[in-house]
Design an enzyme around this catalytic site. Structure first.
Site, PDB file in Angstrom:
ATOM      1  N   SER A 143       0.708  -1.221  -0.097  1.00 35.99           N
ATOM      2  CA  SER A 143      -0.102  -0.064   0.078  1.00 35.99           C
ATOM      3  C   SER A 143       0.826   1.196  -0.267  1.00 35.99           C
ATOM      4  O   SER A 143       2.064   1.054   0.336  1.00 35.99           O
ATOM      5  CB  SER A 143      -0.893  -0.143   1.281  1.00 35.99           C
ATOM      6  N   TYR A 156      -1.951  -0.827  10.699  1.00 35.43           N
ATOM      7  CA  TYR A 156      -2.265  -0.943   9.190  1.00 35.43           C
ATOM      8  C   TYR A 156      -0.978  -0.803   8.221  1.00 35.43           C
ATOM      9  O   TYR A 156      -0.305  -1.332   7.446  1.00 35.43           O
ATOM     10  CB  TYR A 156      -3.446  -0.368   8.268  1.00 35.43           C
ATOM     11  N   LYS A 160       1.772  -3.161   6.268  1.00 40.39           N
ATOM     12  CA  LYS A 160       2.209  -3.175   4.929  1.00 40.39           C
ATOM     13  C   LYS A 160       3.366  -2.654   4.658  1.00 40.39           C
ATOM     14  O   LYS A 160       4.118  -3.070   3.599  1.00 40.39           O
ATOM     15  CB  LYS A 160       1.092  -1.899   4.224  1.00 40.39           C
TER      16      LYS A 160
END
Length: 264
Positions: A143, A156, A160
């Protein structure tokens, strides 16, 4: 026919970016294994794709689930040519929160990492075993958040970033071993998928937020899942046979400028 008769496993492919990848791969003549924990949507997609497609249940954060998938692939196909580690969660729906750097709780942190980073590690581990005799391509979906921080979603962003770095370790390992396995990461941002729904809301608020976000995208608009799928197709195909360990940004130019960190 860019993937003619190649066997491709795509995790988290019942909807969103994973679905777009599955559909594009199928059009390019791959044998597509749709996998997800969403049984209903996954089976419906495999049925829609028809011949040369099937669905298997796969919980990427469970090693037992990966072992079952490997057994199925070995018995039915004898090899794997492409793995797309796409399954991932933000944690906003799947964990209790809070998600910010000061207040995040351990359960939230562990659950997001279990799916996003451990899931990719397990996928790479077992793909290598299935590919090392004949070679193959592993594509890990990271991401924009794996490159820049997100103060309000630290688990998160961290997970990533782990995907981004693990991709390079896998690429180097396979090269050192002489395996003809390439491993690359893709870094989407501002791609309109169901993952955005909880953050955007509905009605007037949703449209206002979309406009605000698009103002910060150099190209001026949200991307579509197919935009990511085309990048993954390149990395999965033989056209990228001399490409390993790279990170491909598909973000409308966000990471090219100084406005890369998302607003709260």
């Amino acid at each position: 026919m860019r993937l003619k008769n190649k066997i491709a496993l795509i995790t988290g492919s019942a909807r969103g970016i994973g679905q777009a990848i599955a559909e594009l791969f199928h059009r390019e003549d791959a044998i597509v294994i749709v996998s997800d924990i969403r049984e209903k949507e996954g089976k419906e997609l495999a049925k829609k794709l028809g011949k040369k497609a099937e669905f298997i249940h796969l919980n990427v954060g469970s090693e037992d689930s990966w072992l079952q998938a490997v057994e199925h692939i070995t018995l039915n196909y004898g090899r794997l040519d492409i793995l797309v580690n796409n399954a991932g969660i933000t944690g906003f729906l799947e964990s209790p929160g809070p998600w910010d750097a000061e207040n995040t709780d351990l359960k939230t942190w562990e659950e997001v990492h279990r799916i996003n980073s451990t899931g990719v590690m397990l996928g790479c581990k077992y793909a290598i075993k299935l590919m090392k005799e004949q070679g193959g391509s592993i594509v890990n979906i990271s991401s924009r958040s794996g490159i820049v921080g997100i103060p309000g979603a630290v688990a998160y962003a961290s997970s990533k970033a782990a995907v981004r770095n693990h991709t390079k370790s896998v690429a180097l390992y396979c090269a050192e071993k002489g395996y003809k396995i390439r491993c690359n990461s893709v870094h989407p941002a501002a791609i309109m998928t169901p993952m955005w729904d909880i953050m955007l809301g509905e009605g007037v608020q949703r449209q206002k937020l979309i406009e605000e976000i698009e103002f910060g995208i150099p190209m001026g608009y949200f991307g579509e899942p197919i935009d990511v799928a085309y990048g993954v197709l390149y990395l999965a195909s033989d056209e990228s046979k001399y490409v390993t360990g790279i990170e491909l940004n598909i973000d409308g130019g966000i990471l090219a400028g100084s406005d890369a960190k998302p607003r709260e």
